[in-house]
Design a protein around this motif. Structure first.
Motif, PDB file in Angstrom:
ATOM      1  N   SER A   6      48.712  35.703  38.621  1.00 44.01           N
ATOM      2  CA  SER A   6      47.648  34.697  38.510  1.00 44.01           C
ATOM      3  C   SER A   6      47.623  33.798  39.736  1.00 44.01           C
ATOM      4  N   GLN A   8      48.514  34.618  42.726  1.00 41.13           N
ATOM      5  CA  GLN A   8      47.941  35.376  43.837  1.00 41.13           C
ATOM      6  C   GLN A   8      46.412  35.317  43.816  1.00 41.13           C
ATOM      7  N   TYR A   9      45.830  35.490  42.629  1.00 37.10           N
ATOM      8  CA  TYR A   9      44.369  35.376  42.517  1.00 37.10           C
ATOM      9  C   TYR A   9      43.909  33.962  42.852  1.00 37.10           C
ATOM     10  N   ILE A  14      40.062  32.167  42.955  1.00 30.92           N
ATOM     11  CA  ILE A  14      39.604  32.637  41.642  1.00 30.92           C
ATOM     12  C   ILE A  14      40.145  31.691  40.568  1.00 30.92           C
ATOM     13  N   LEU A  19      39.341  34.627  36.024  1.00 31.01           N
ATOM     14  CA  LEU A  19      40.388  35.640  35.938  1.00 31.01           C
ATOM     15  C   LEU A  19      40.569  36.125  34.502  1.00 31.01           C
ATOM     16  N   ALA A 350      36.445  38.703  50.222  1.00 31.32           N
ATOM     17  CA  ALA A 350      37.555  39.424  49.587  1.00 31.32           C
ATOM     18  C   ALA A 350      38.086  40.562  50.455  1.00 31.32           C
ATOM     19  N   LEU A 411      39.181  42.475  42.790  1.00 29.24           N
ATOM     20  CA  LEU A 411      39.197  41.194  43.489  1.00 29.24           C
ATOM     21  C   LEU A 411      37.815  40.867  44.038  1.00 29.24           C
ATOM     22  N   LEU A 414      35.435  39.766  41.204  1.00 30.49           N
ATOM     23  CA  LEU A 414      35.788  38.433  40.705  1.00 30.49           C
ATOM     24  C   LEU A 414      35.402  37.358  41.721  1.00 30.49           C
ATOM     25  N   LYS A 415      35.558  37.676  43.004  1.00 33.37           N
ATOM     26  CA  LYS A 415      35.189  36.714  44.047  1.00 33.37           C
ATOM     27  C   LYS A 415      33.678  36.491  44.080  1.00 33.37           C
TER      28      LYS A 415
END
Length: 434
Positions: A6, A8-9, A14, A19, A350, A411, A414-415
């Motif tokens: 988490s 890292q995101y 994010i 997430l 990303a 990723l 989500l970005k």
């Protein structure tokens, strides 16, 4: 999700809410992803078998310079492609610069003045308009006396069989079938549907050449258009079949005479396939092809993930979250330029390469409106890598594709969502804003 992951995101901006939403969507797709992996496994075995039966050896990786006479690796690779596509021959060359070039080569080499080209699936991809002469351009088919006719799909996406039958006549020499949607919001054509269309056309005019623009479709299914009657399948190596490693190139797989015609057009009458040095790219061509089934599966998972992410918050998506897939492209319609721009800028942010670049709409050669493209790629323009693009024109849809690995595709998506939330295009509770 564990705390360290988490975090890292979080380094990518994010939020915990985005997430968590992504994890919920991912969990719902486990069975779908298993089916994609089965197709990849089948195609992986198919590629390995082709390489074995064609006798790929270490010597095939060496390459040539100059004229390229007796290039073992080049000639063997073309046998491998013919084996995979179940065709009589194939032309696989670094001298083919892109997908549009491969298609133009196949068309220009197999059409003659007085012939007519027919598209029974509506408008072709934008860059082919100048090749054909729909938009005036130097060296177009139209300049060489080759006419063009198209039959649009019906409103429900079905083939207009009556219109196609009426459009075929004695000068109809070649039929071009675009598998993917291009910059349109129509369904991608399955191999089965392409086969039905080819069968219908051949019943009317058996000697017509049926060519399929196979870009973005290779290895998505267990069969290819040449398994269902296509005389030629044409594509780019910086899309699916290059596996993210091919630095350039395109292919034409098909009937012996059609491929020979293309070879003579690519090089010179009298020379054809005998010349064309491989210039050190063969290891990436072979290894890219070897990886292509799994890389394509990763991109396909990214497309399915994107469809489910955006469909659930109210944006029109094609294909939808549950439909069968026949290429790696995912269309999302935002209805505004701001949505398209925010999405593409999220994909760029990303990327592993050029993440600090901010893509903007611009006048790109071959397109009739401004286009925005996001592609922080190891190979310039490679759309099997994480990328997105779209014309700044109604209905303001973005076309997402690629991802050499699913975690990278995840990723990226989500970005994009985080970007849309931060710009108030999507509300923080993940509802589409009017």
């Amino acid at each position: 999700m564990n705390t360290e992951l988490s975090k890292q995101y979080g380094l990518f901006g994010i939020s915990e809410e985005v997430l968590a939403y992504g994890e919920e969507v991912s969990a719902s797709l486990r069975e779908r992803f298993r089916e994609i992996d089965e197709t990849a496994e089948y195609n992986q075995l198919k590629v390995i078998r082709a390489m074995q039966e064609c006798g790929v050896s270490e010597a095939c990786l060496l390459g040539t310079t100059g004229y390229g006479y007796n290039d073992l690796g080049r000639d063997t690779l073309e046998k491998v492609y013919a084996h995979i596509f179940h065709t009589q021959a194939a032309l696989v060359r670094p001298q083919i610069t892109c997908g549009t070039h491969a298609l133009a080569l196949a068309l220009m080499s197999n059409l003659r003045p007085g012939d007519e080209l027919l598209s029974p699936v509506g408008k072709p991809y934008d860059t082919l308009e100048e090749v054909i002469g729909i938009r005036p351009s130097k060296g177009s088919l139209k300049e060489y006396g080759i006419s063009y006719r198209q039959v649009d799909l019906l409103e429900n996406g079905a083939f207009d069989y009556e219109g196609i039958k009426a459009a075929i006549h004695d000068r109809t020499r070649l039929v071009t079938i675009q598998r993917s949607k291009g910059y349109q919001t129509r369904p991608t054509l399955s191999v089965a549907r392409i086969g039905e269309l080819i069968h219908f056309i051949k019943e009317i005019k058996p000697d017509v050449i049926c060519m399929v623009d196979n870009c973005y479709g290779e290895f998505v299914e267990t069969i290819e258009p040449t398994n269902v009657g296509a005389d030629m399948a044409v594509g780019s190596l910086i899309k699916n079949p290059g596996g993210g490693l091919a630095p350039i190139g395109g292919y034409i797989a098909g009937r012996q005479d059609c491929v020979e015609n293309a070879a003579y057009r690519l090089t010179s009458p009298g020379l054809g396939k005998e010349v064309g040095a491989s210039l050190g790219v063969l290891p990436s061509f072979y290894q890219g092809l070897f990886l292509a089934p799994v890389v394509t599966a990763n991109a396909l998972k990214g497309a399915v993930f994107a469809a489910n992410i955006y469909e659930k918050i109210g944006f029109p998506v094609i294909p939808n979250g549950t439909e069968s897939r026949h290429d790696i492209i995912q269309a999302v319609t935002f209805g505004s330029p701001e949505g398209v721009i925010a999405f593409c800028q999220g994909i760029q942010a990303a990327s592993a390469v050029d993440s600090f670049v901010t893509p903007e709409p611009w006048d790109m050669p071959g397109y009739d409106s401004q286009v925005i493209m996001a592609a922080g790629a190891f190979v310039s323009g490679s759309s099997i890598e994480l990328s997105a693009d779209g014309p700044i024109a109604p209905p303001y849809a973005v076309y997402f594709q690629g991802g050499l690995t699913f975690p990278h595709a995840k990723l990226g998506i989500l970005k994009t969502l985080q970007n849309l939330i931060d710009r108030r295009i999507v509300s923080p509770d993940f509802c589409r804003l009017a």
